[in-house]
Design a protein around this motif. Structure first.
Motif, PDB file in Angstrom:
ATOM      1  N   SER A  79       0.861  -1.229   0.154  1.00 26.45           N
ATOM      2  CA  SER A  79       0.090  -0.052  -0.075  1.00 26.45           C
ATOM      3  C   SER A  79       0.802   1.307   0.060  1.00 26.45           C
ATOM      4  O   SER A  79       0.250   2.385  -0.132  1.00 26.45           O
ATOM      5  CB  SER A  79      -0.858  -0.014   1.236  1.00 26.45           C
ATOM      6  OG  SER A  79      -0.191   0.033   2.447  1.00 26.45           O
ATOM      7  N   THR A  80       2.121   1.255   0.037  1.00 30.16           N
ATOM      8  CA  THR A  80       3.054   2.383   0.080  1.00 30.16           C
ATOM      9  C   THR A  80       3.946   2.188  -0.985  1.00 30.16           C
ATOM     10  O   THR A  80       5.335   2.588  -0.877  1.00 30.16           O
ATOM     11  CB  THR A  80       3.785   2.405   1.457  1.00 30.16           C
ATOM     12  OG1 THR A  80       4.315   1.320   1.834  1.00 30.16           O
ATOM     13  CG2 THR A  80       2.840   2.636   2.628  1.00 30.16           C
ATOM     14  N   LYS A  82       4.839  -0.832  -3.326  1.00 26.07           N
ATOM     15  CA  LYS A  82       5.253  -2.009  -3.479  1.00 26.07           C
ATOM     16  C   LYS A  82       6.878  -1.857  -3.656  1.00 26.07           C
ATOM     17  O   LYS A  82       7.430  -1.696  -2.727  1.00 26.07           O
ATOM     18  CB  LYS A  82       4.521  -2.499  -4.924  1.00 26.07           C
ATOM     19  CG  LYS A  82       3.148  -2.228  -4.925  1.00 26.07           C
ATOM     20  CD  LYS A  82       2.420  -2.874  -6.072  1.00 26.07           C
ATOM     21  CE  LYS A  82       1.018  -2.879  -6.130  1.00 26.07           C
ATOM     22  NZ  LYS A  82       0.470  -1.403  -5.876  1.00 26.07           N
ATOM     23  N   ALA A  94       0.619   8.761   3.328  1.00 30.65           N
ATOM     24  CA  ALA A  94       0.528   7.327   3.557  1.00 30.65           C
ATOM     25  C   ALA A  94       0.333   7.171   5.097  1.00 30.65           C
ATOM     26  O   ALA A  94      -0.105   6.036   5.542  1.00 30.65           O
ATOM     27  CB  ALA A  94       1.361   6.364   2.779  1.00 30.65           C
ATOM     28  N   HIS A 397     -10.334   1.189   6.193  1.00 31.10           N
ATOM     29  CA  HIS A 397     -10.320   1.641   4.836  1.00 31.10           C
ATOM     30  C   HIS A 397     -10.653   3.214   4.734  1.00 31.10           C
ATOM     31  O   HIS A 397      -9.820   3.956   4.300  1.00 31.10           O
ATOM     32  CB  HIS A 397     -10.870   0.739   3.808  1.00 31.10           C
ATOM     33  CG  HIS A 397     -10.845   1.691   2.351  1.00 31.10           C
ATOM     34  ND1 HIS A 397      -9.366   1.596   1.499  1.00 31.10           N
ATOM     35  CD2 HIS A 397     -11.688   2.108   1.482  1.00 31.10           C
ATOM     36  CE1 HIS A 397      -9.626   1.870   0.413  1.00 31.10           C
ATOM     37  NE2 HIS A 397     -10.922   2.607   0.442  1.00 31.10           N
ATOM     38  N   SER A 400      -8.129   5.120   6.848  1.00 24.76           N
ATOM     39  CA  SER A 400      -6.943   5.281   5.889  1.00 24.76           C
ATOM     40  C   SER A 400      -7.118   6.197   5.033  1.00 24.76           C
ATOM     41  O   SER A 400      -6.141   7.020   4.681  1.00 24.76           O
ATOM     42  CB  SER A 400      -6.626   4.069   5.275  1.00 24.76           C
ATOM     43  OG  SER A 400      -5.345   4.060   4.698  1.00 24.76           O
ATOM     44  N   GLN A 412      -8.901   2.452  -6.779  1.00 25.11           N
ATOM     45  CA  GLN A 412      -8.090   1.590  -5.926  1.00 25.11           C
ATOM     46  C   GLN A 412      -7.998   0.257  -6.912  1.00 25.11           C
ATOM     47  O   GLN A 412      -8.733   0.072  -7.510  1.00 25.11           O
ATOM     48  CB  GLN A 412      -8.734   1.033  -4.551  1.00 25.11           C
ATOM     49  CG  GLN A 412      -8.965   2.333  -3.806  1.00 25.11           C
ATOM     50  CD  GLN A 412      -7.784   2.757  -3.389  1.00 25.11           C
ATOM     51  OE1 GLN A 412      -6.669   1.990  -2.802  1.00 25.11           O
ATOM     52  NE2 GLN A 412      -7.369   3.852  -3.257  1.00 25.11           N
ATOM     53  N   ARG A 417      -6.922  -6.019   0.267  1.00 25.19           N
ATOM     54  CA  ARG A 417      -5.746  -5.484   0.521  1.00 25.19           C
ATOM     55  C   ARG A 417      -5.237  -6.292   1.776  1.00 25.19           C
ATOM     56  O   ARG A 417      -6.089  -6.640   2.821  1.00 25.19           O
ATOM     57  CB  ARG A 417      -5.670  -4.089   0.617  1.00 25.19           C
ATOM     58  CG  ARG A 417      -5.554  -3.325  -0.538  1.00 25.19           C
ATOM     59  CD  ARG A 417      -4.504  -3.462  -1.035  1.00 25.19           C
ATOM     60  NE  ARG A 417      -3.920  -2.233  -1.972  1.00 25.19           N
ATOM     61  CZ  ARG A 417      -2.921  -2.312  -2.809  1.00 25.19           C
ATOM     62  NH1 ARG A 417      -1.853  -2.980  -2.439  1.00 25.19           N
ATOM     63  NH2 ARG A 417      -2.408  -1.474  -3.614  1.00 25.19           N
TER      64      ARG A 417
END
Length: 417
Positions: A79-80, A82, A94, A397, A400, A412, A417
């Protein structure tokens, strides 16, 4: 083939690889959830005087929770950025999103901490781990691996040195129960338990998230990466366990520990195979030489992290095989793995309802476990087929997104995830 056709094929291949990657990661989470449930429901020791370990204790104790933690790190990496970690303002956003997600998970953990269950609930520790690794989410795979190696070597020694001081306090800085909202009134005791004296010592467990972050920064879509994870993880896991057995049995470690603790409440030989949480790990440096589940030692961290890496590699390979044969081999597992927070919380509520209650006629402990397994897999498969998030996953989610100030128009890549 035309240039347009080549580009289309390339995009399709990339999409397929990304789908296999996420499917495999979610499936590994599902397996971790089922294994943790097994240690909660099924006995880990036989009822004989020697407390002979059961297959559940030998197979899952320590390894299931560690896999869960390593996968948390993998999820953070995915999520940041890869393979290419985010930088600058995007990284800051993030981090804010991760912090808010951790607060939601922590709130759920404190809420279920008051349940009457004979289960060590991991959620508050899990949330704290998210917060602790925020400084490291911008690092690449190589730096993360080096940092993880240093953490695996140093944190057990630091914990061994600090833990006696915390336990010698008046009162000892240990809860003896799952963290609940009321424990916020004694922050020193709460933090001492979370970081060092409790069931999931965050100080050492940060290593799992660092390993997971490093795995998530790898090129998981490449054909050789899952094989590398499976092979390297297996070698590390077997090597650490072999060395631990040599140190305990051949070099006299177990006898030294038995002499140091006198007459243990439980046979030390059995505890070394299943769970060292009940043993006071102080007074002898031999505690640092064990590879026992929940020992928090270097060999324990190496063994369980190696098992986690091997399981992740195997799940990635199965996901890729499923795409080759055009059959979703991991549907139920990946569905459960995509909503572990909701399903784990539901499992705790079920176990609280059954706590100290006689089983219904015709039911056994095994039946209670397998009924929950079927329920988890069916619910997971249904949510996966409908591309729904779990209810608590929806909340995390949303938290976030709010924390990272992400636009609602940003698409998305997947719901899982």
């Amino acid at each position: 083939m035309t240039a347009r056709g080549t580009a289309t094929a390339s995009r399709t291949a990339k999409g397929t690889s990304a789908g296999a990657r996420l499917t495999g990661i979610d499936a590994a989470r599902g397996l971790a959830l089922l294994a943790m449930m097994a240690t909660h429901v099924l006995p880990t020791f036989e009822s004989d005087p020697q407390l002979t370990p059961t297959w559940v204790g030998l197979a899952f104790s320590g390894r299931a929770a560690a896999l869960f933690a390593v996968l948390a790190g993998v999820g953070l990496a995915l999520s940041t950025g890869k393979q290419q970690p985010l930088e600058g303002s995007a990284l800051g956003a993030a981090r804010r999103g991760i912090a808010l997600r951790a607060l939601v998970i922590g709130a759920v953990g404190f809420s279920v901490g008051g349940l009457e269950v004979n289960i060590a609930i991991i959620l508050v520790h899990y949330a704290l781990l998210f917060l602790c690794v925020l400084p490291f989410v911008g690092l690449g795979a190589r730096r993360l691996l080096l940092l993880a190696a240093a953490w695996v070597l140093a944190s057990p020694v630091l914990a061994y040195l600090l833990r006696p001081w915390l336990l010698a306090a008046d009162p000892p800085l240990r809860l003896g129960h799952n963290p609940g909202w009321e424990d916020l009134t004694t922050p020193a005791r709460l933090l001492g338990d979370l970081f060092l004296t409790g069931y999931y010592p965050v100080l050492q467990w940060i290593a799992y998230l660092l390993v997971g972050l490093a795995i998530g920064r790898m090129a998981l879509s490449k054909s050789m990466t899952p094989f590398l994870l499976l092979a390297a993880g297996t070698v590390v896991a077997l090597g650490a366990k072999w060395l631990g057995i040599i140190l305990m049995e051949d070099w006299g470690g177990r006898h030294a520990l038995e002499a140091q603790i006198g007459d243990p409440s439980y046979p030390l030989e059995s505890l070394l195979q299943v769970n060292l949480v009940g043993a006071e790990q102080s007074g002898s440096v031999w505690w640092l030489a064990t590879s026992s589940p929940h020992a928090g030692s270097t060999l324990d961290l190496l063994h369980t992290a190696g098992v986690a890496a091997a399981v992740i590699g195997a799940c990635l390979l199965l996901a890729r095989l499923g795409e080759w044969v055009e059959l979703d081999l991991l549907l139920a597992f990946r569905g459960a793995g995509a909503m572990t927070l909701s399903l784990y919380t539901g499992h705790l509520c079920v176990m609280a309802a059954l706590h100290n209650q006689p089983l219904a006629p015709g039911w056994t402990v095994d039946g209670v476990y397998w009924a929950q397994v079927i329920g988890v897999l069916v619910i997971g498969a249904a949510f996966a087929a409908l591309t729904w998030r779990g209810p608590l996953e929806w909340v995390t989610h949303a938290a976030s997104r709010v924390g990272s100030h992400q636009s609602a128009r940003v698409r998305q890549p997947t719901r899982f995830r």
